[in-house]
Write an enzyme that holds these catalytic residues in place. Structure first.
Site, mmCIF file in Angstrom:
data_model
loop_
_atom_site.group_PDB
_atom_site.id
_atom_site.type_symbol
_atom_site.label_atom_id
_atom_site.label_comp_id
_atom_site.label_asym_id
_atom_site.label_seq_id
_atom_site.Cartn_x
_atom_site.Cartn_y
_atom_site.Cartn_z
ATOM 1 N N TYR A 154 -40.899 -21.462 -39.206
ATOM 2 C CA TYR A 154 -41.644 -22.608 -38.665
ATOM 3 C C TYR A 154 -40.922 -23.934 -38.909
ATOM 4 O O TYR A 154 -40.744 -24.747 -37.990
ATOM 5 C CB TYR A 154 -43.037 -22.586 -39.286
ATOM 6 N N GLY A 159 -37.674 -24.081 -36.800
ATOM 7 C CA GLY A 159 -37.967 -24.217 -35.384
ATOM 8 C C GLY A 159 -38.472 -25.606 -35.030
ATOM 9 O O GLY A 159 -38.096 -26.172 -33.989
ATOM 10 N N CYS A 160 -39.309 -26.176 -35.878
ATOM 11 C CA CYS A 160 -39.821 -27.530 -35.623
ATOM 12 C C CYS A 160 -38.703 -28.566 -35.713
ATOM 13 O O CYS A 160 -38.658 -29.511 -34.913
ATOM 14 C CB CYS A 160 -40.938 -27.867 -36.599
ATOM 15 N N GLN A 161 -37.805 -28.401 -36.673
ATOM 16 C CA GLN A 161 -36.682 -29.323 -36.771
ATOM 17 C C GLN A 161 -35.869 -29.312 -35.484
ATOM 18 O O GLN A 161 -35.485 -30.366 -34.960
ATOM 19 C CB GLN A 161 -35.792 -28.948 -37.960
#
Length: 409
Positions: A373, A376-378
């Site tokens: 998570y 992926g968000c970065q």
């Protein structure tokens, strides 16, 4: 076609990523900086039951796929994981392999998924969704977030600033945009572990109240408030903002809550905050956004099932219009997208540093969920798929905003 090559084609890896499979097959460059290992036949069954990112995430979380190398780099190499873009030949081969090996459905339910019940964004369902993500373990969050316990985008004064310096700068930026001064009353909705509440009380002489739907957060924050001797001027309450009776606040901060509200509830949300402010008071809304109102957004299966059930992102224009319709005059907006990518990078580093302790505290599946998570968000902030906006509004006193002629922050 061997399994490793089939996976490479299915993910459109274009010889940038290495693949190794349990059947001994290999594909891609032998010196690839990232290698994906298919460790079990059940990786295929997860893909069959949920083609795309959710199936891949389930396979990773349950350990049927392993990534050797940097996860953040993997996202940049793979890009958007859309298995619907596979060519027909690859689809046919994958289907044939699944049928041949009778791997159409995974064995047992995928671990750690959230399935809140009730009407979407009702009080009961919102409480379930918040609890799923935030009531994990305060100790786990201490390792990931660091001493500030701030789980929102930091503001980096320089590229060399530490995470703690950047979180302090974020809270101070919010305080200055709100024009906080000694004796004022601040409401912080969705206050998390009370970072903004304590910063405002300690550094600005403000009497601050925070509300959160996470009982674990409220308990941690109240303990921290007492330890810092702020119990006479700061409070964090386990409470839905919709049930808060107090009004007449001089300022309101909403940091990282709007994502949980839902587009249909934004008018009543901003109406509620407007009603709780005195005339001349300011609202600072800090939240993740889409790049624009026209930019399509649909939360992926991984985020919806594992991270933020019922989460929704709106464009900055929609948020500003919603605030404006509630009566706020918009005075300032800024995008801190790069700062969130830097914040996530620091959280990833913290999780890596405390990996063994995190696994013992929350279990391997949950730790793997978080590693995927955060990386992926970065990547999402890196490529401008998502942004972070701070929007400042004021409740006019007649026609006067009581704002300085130029920003003082």
């Amino acid at each position: 076609m061997q399994l490793a090559e089939l996976f490479s084609r299915a993910l459109s890896a274009d010889d940038l990523i290495g693949f190794v499979a349990y059947d001994g097959s290999r594909s891609g460059p032998p010196d690839a900086e990232v290698t994906i290992e298919i460790r079990s036949p059940f990786a295929l069954s997860h893909l069959a039951s949920a083609p795309g990112e959710l199936g891949l995430a389930r396979a990773f979380v349950s350990g049927h796929i392993e990534v050797h190398g940097d996860l953040h780099r993997m996202f940049h190499l793979l890009g958007d994981l859309d298995l619907g873009k596979m060519d027909r030949g690859t689809k046919a081969r994958l289907l044939g392999l699944l049928v041949q090996r009778r791997l159409w459905w995974p064995v047992g339910p995928p671990p750690q998924e959230a399935r809140p019940r009730g009407w979407r964004h009702s009080k009961g369902r919102d409480a379930q969704a918040i609890s799923h993500h935030y009531d994990v373990s305060n100790t786990f969050y201490e390792w990931v977030l660091g001493p500030s316990m701030a789980y929102t985008c930091a503001v980096y004064p320089t590229a060399e600033s530490t995470l703690e310096q950047a979180q302090y700068a974020k809270h101070d930026l919010v305080a200055r945009k709100l024009g906080l001064d000694e004796g004022m009353r601040l409401l912080d909705v969705g206050c998390g572990w009370g970072g903004m509440v304590m910063h405002a009380a300690e550094h600005y002489g403000v009497k601050a109240l925070g509300v959160t739907l996470s009982r674990a957060q409220a308990e941690w924050a109240q303990k921290a408030i007492v330890e810092r001797g702020l119990q006479d001027v700061a409070e964090v309450r386990f409470c839905d903002y919709r049930d808060l009776a107090e009004t007449g606040f001089d300022a309101i901060s909403s940091i990282g809550l709007t994502e949980h509200i839902g587009a249909g509830n934004l008018p009543s949300y901003f109406d509620s905050l407007y009603s709780k402010l005195r005339t001349g008071g300011r609202l600072l809304n800090h939240c993740i956004t889409r790049p624009s109102d026209d930019h399509p957004f649909k939360a992926g299966g991984f985020i919806s099932r594992y991270i933020f059930p019922d989460g929704e992102l709106e464009g900055p224009g929609f948020l500003m219009s919603s605030m404006n319709r509630a009566g706020f005059e918009i005075r300032h907006s800024e995008n801190l997208r790069e700062h969130y990518a830097m914040t996530l990078d620091a959280w990833c580093a913290n999780l890596d540093e405390h990996w063994d302790e995190a696994v013992r505290e929350v279990g391997l599946p949950k730790a793997r969920i978080w590693r995927l998570y955060l990386a992926g968000c970065q990547w999402g902030f890196d490529i401008n798929n998502v942004q972070l906006h701070q929007i400042l509004g004021v409740k006019l006193d007649g026609t006067s905003s009581h704002m300085p002629l130029r920003p003082t922050w």
